[in-house]
Design a protein around this motif. Structure first.
Motif, PDB file in Angstrom:
ATOM      1  N   MET A 147      36.243 -41.894  37.716  1.00  0.00           N
ATOM      2  CA  MET A 147      36.387 -40.790  38.664  1.00  0.00           C
ATOM      3  C   MET A 147      36.317 -39.432  37.967  1.00  0.00           C
ATOM      4  N   ALA A 148      36.796 -39.363  36.727  1.00  0.00           N
ATOM      5  CA  ALA A 148      36.671 -38.117  35.963  1.00  0.00           C
ATOM      6  C   ALA A 148      35.204 -37.752  35.785  1.00  0.00           C
ATOM      7  N   GLU A 149      34.395 -38.742  35.455  1.00  0.00           N
ATOM      8  CA  GLU A 149      32.959 -38.504  35.301  1.00  0.00           C
ATOM      9  C   GLU A 149      32.312 -38.181  36.633  1.00  0.00           C
ATOM     10  N   ALA A 150      32.765 -38.851  37.703  1.00  0.00           N
ATOM     11  CA  ALA A 150      32.216 -38.584  39.037  1.00  0.00           C
ATOM     12  C   ALA A 150      32.501 -37.152  39.472  1.00  0.00           C
ATOM     13  N   LEU A 151      33.684 -36.650  39.139  1.00  0.00           N
ATOM     14  CA  LEU A 151      34.021 -35.261  39.476  1.00  0.00           C
ATOM     15  C   LEU A 151      33.051 -34.293  38.806  1.00  0.00           C
ATOM     16  N   VAL A 152      32.837 -34.479  37.513  1.00  0.00           N
ATOM     17  CA  VAL A 152      31.930 -33.591  36.780  1.00  0.00           C
ATOM     18  C   VAL A 152      30.521 -33.670  37.359  1.00  0.00           C
ATOM     19  N   ASN A 153      30.067 -34.884  37.665  1.00  0.00           N
ATOM     20  CA  ASN A 153      28.720 -35.059  38.222  1.00  0.00           C
ATOM     21  C   ASN A 153      28.583 -34.425  39.602  1.00  0.00           C
ATOM     22  N   ALA A 154      29.703 -34.303  40.318  1.00  0.00           N
ATOM     23  CA  ALA A 154      29.680 -33.694  41.651  1.00  0.00           C
ATOM     24  C   ALA A 154      29.787 -32.172  41.596  1.00  0.00           C
ATOM     25  N   GLY A 155      29.936 -31.628  40.390  1.00  0.00           N
ATOM     26  CA  GLY A 155      30.030 -30.180  40.253  1.00  0.00           C
ATOM     27  C   GLY A 155      31.445 -29.650  40.233  1.00  0.00           C
ATOM     28  N   ILE A 156      32.432 -30.539  40.152  1.00  0.00           N
ATOM     29  CA  ILE A 156      33.837 -30.131  40.063  1.00  0.00           C
ATOM     30  C   ILE A 156      34.241 -30.189  38.589  1.00  0.00           C
ATOM     31  N   ASP A 157      34.692 -29.075  38.051  1.00  0.00           N
ATOM     32  CA  ASP A 157      35.079 -29.056  36.647  1.00  0.00           C
ATOM     33  C   ASP A 157      36.347 -29.893  36.443  1.00  0.00           C
ATOM     34  N   VAL A 158      36.490 -30.434  35.250  1.00  0.00           N
ATOM     35  CA  VAL A 158      37.648 -31.266  34.928  1.00  0.00           C
ATOM     36  C   VAL A 158      38.327 -30.724  33.682  1.00  0.00           C
ATOM     37  N   LEU A 159      39.644 -30.609  33.760  1.00  0.00           N
ATOM     38  CA  LEU A 159      40.478 -30.303  32.609  1.00  0.00           C
ATOM     39  C   LEU A 159      41.365 -31.522  32.365  1.00  0.00           C
ATOM     40  N   ILE A 160      41.201 -32.182  31.218  1.00  0.00           N
ATOM     41  CA  ILE A 160      42.021 -33.338  30.875  1.00  0.00           C
ATOM     42  C   ILE A 160      43.388 -32.825  30.422  1.00  0.00           C
ATOM     43  N   ALA A 161      44.458 -33.298  31.064  1.00  0.00           N
ATOM     44  CA  ALA A 161      45.790 -32.716  30.838  1.00  0.00           C
ATOM     45  C   ALA A 161      46.815 -33.778  30.443  1.00  0.00           C
ATOM     46  N   PRO A 162      46.757 -34.267  29.192  1.00  0.00           N
ATOM     47  CA  PRO A 162      47.728 -35.275  28.765  1.00  0.00           C
ATOM     48  C   PRO A 162      49.083 -34.657  28.427  1.00  0.00           C
ATOM     49  N   VAL A 163      50.156 -35.347  28.810  1.00  0.00           N
ATOM     50  CA  VAL A 163      51.481 -35.010  28.290  1.00  0.00           C
ATOM     51  C   VAL A 163      51.617 -35.749  26.959  1.00  0.00           C
TER      52      VAL A 163
END
Length: 419
Positions: A255-271
């Motif tokens: 889904m992270a990759e799907a978001l980027v492919n759809a034009g929605i930027d992703v910020l990975i936010a690990p604790v």
């Protein structure tokens, strides 16, 4: 045969009861015996009630039964609503209740003196992360109910906040839990996209509830960025940290990759919990690069684990001072070439803006009306001067008029104690 269909509703047969699922996130159970009794009293018929293909079926040819049952369900839905992911009772907050949407942490709007406005339409979470700062999720020991705010009411209050705060706002969908369990998630993004004062729409999410269809809907509605709560790239460790044996890491990565492919930027936010997942830092960076995260904003937002009074604080967690945490981030920047990892407001276009004026002063004693139960034992919500006050250590009930001493006003979140 009469078929009862309601907007955004599917029915499931539970044997002695019928479960209504509304907008995928909320449910209510109706006893078949009670439905049959109200039909019998009204129409002098005794129909059998079943479910077929998500539709409620009533074994009668009396046409007026359909509208009667639909109205009965709608009139009783509010009292029976529960959160599908936490199974807790839901309080549905709408304009007719006249509950302010400023002043409380769990729902409504929060202004922290910048051009970013936090929007919280729902409380609750589908996961039970072992480090959760507010003890959320289906395994919570302290949270006793959830809230859902009607979208029209939420936007009405956002209009007023936006009028005060001005243009160029970032509308950030977050909460004490998972924002995607909000039943009007796509409609909210769309309404914010159409708002003249909003420039950026972002969302915090653990990603588990995303689907290809939902990603497409959010992209079309105008979502700009998802801050993705992803805490391990090891399936077993991820399940442990997320507090769920059914946590599907592979799905979240897809889904992270799907978001980027759809034009929605992703910020990975690990604790980052040192001694548990700090050794995965470079793997997080590699994954962010692989999917093309961080096209407009930083690709990663590492967070330092800190314990909270009302949170879940695992004994295995090691607390690291922020000075050491930032030094660790800078060494990662040097080693991997990924920048920035030490994040600042300017990286997100955040700027200071005048606060919405405070309604109360610390130490002030005010008269207030109790309007809602709170989420934990001894907590109630009261209103005064068109603001909510979280009243702690109280045995007051809804409808009571009480005297409260304001003990905290930080960022317009008001906490008080009974006088």
């Amino acid at each position: 045969m009469i078929e009862v269909r309601l907007p955004h509703v599917t029915f499931h047969d539970l044997g002695d009861a019928v479960r209504l699922i509304w907008r995928e996130t909320l449910y209510a159970d109706f006893e078949k015996g009670e439905l049959e009794r109200v039909i019998r009293r009204k129409f002098r018929v005794s129909p059998e009630i079943t479910v077929r293909d998500g539709v409620l079926i009533i074994d009668t040819d009396y046409e007026k039964v359909e509208s009667f049952v639909a109205l009965y369900i709608q009139n009783n839905l509010g009292a029976l609503l529960r959160n599908r992911y936490t199974n807790r009772k839901v309080l549905y907050i709408h304009e007719g209740m006249d509950v302010p949407l400023l002043g409380y942490n769990a729902f409504g709007l929060i202004d922290r003196g910048t051009n970013l406005i936090q929007i919280r339409g729902v409380s609750g979470c589908n996961l039970s992360c072992v480090f959760c700062s507010v003890d959320e999720g289906p395994y919570s020991r302290t949270r006793k109910l959830d809230y859902v705010v009607d979208i029209d009411y939420l936007i009405k209050w956002f209009d007023e906040v936006a009028r005060i705060k001005g243009k160029g706002l970032e509308a950030h969908l977050d909460g004490q839990g998972e924002p995607l369990i909000y039943p009007f998630r796509v409609e909210l993004v769309q309404a914010l996209r159409e708002h003249p004062n909003v420039s950026v729409i972002s969302m915090q999410s653990n990603g588990t509830l995303l689907t290809d269809k939902l990603v497409e809907e959010l992209a079309e509605a105008g979502l700009d960025r998802v801050n993705l709560s992803l805490h391990s790239l090891d399936p077993d460790k991820a399940k442990m940290l997320m507090g769920r044996k059914d946590y599907d890491l592979e799905h979240v990565l897809d889904m992270a990759e799907a978001l980027v492919n759809a034009g929605i930027d992703v910020l990975i936010a690990p604790v980052i919990i040192f001694g548990i997942n700090d050794d995965e830092a470079e793997a997080f960076i590699e994954f962010a690069r692989k999917i093309g995260a961080g096209r407009r904003w930083p690709a990663l937002g590492f967070q330092n684990y800190i314990p909270y009074k009302f949170g879940r604080n695992p004994t295995i967690a090691r607390v690291v001072p922020f000075k050491d945490f930032y030094a660790w981030l800078r060494s990662l920047e040097e080693k991997t070439g990924m920048r920035p990892l030490v994040l600042k407001p300017k990286h997100f276009g955040m700027e200071k803006r005048e606060f919405i004026p405070l309604a109360f002063r610390p130490g002030e004693v005010v008269k207030a009306e109790v309007v809602l139960p709170g989420r934990i034992k001894g907590e109630m919500l009261a209103k005064a001067r068109n603001r909510l006050i979280e009243v702690i250590n109280t045995d007051a009930e809804v409808g009571d008029r009480i005297t409260v001493r304001i003990v905290r006003t930080r960022h317009g979140i008001y906490i008080g104690t009974p006088v």
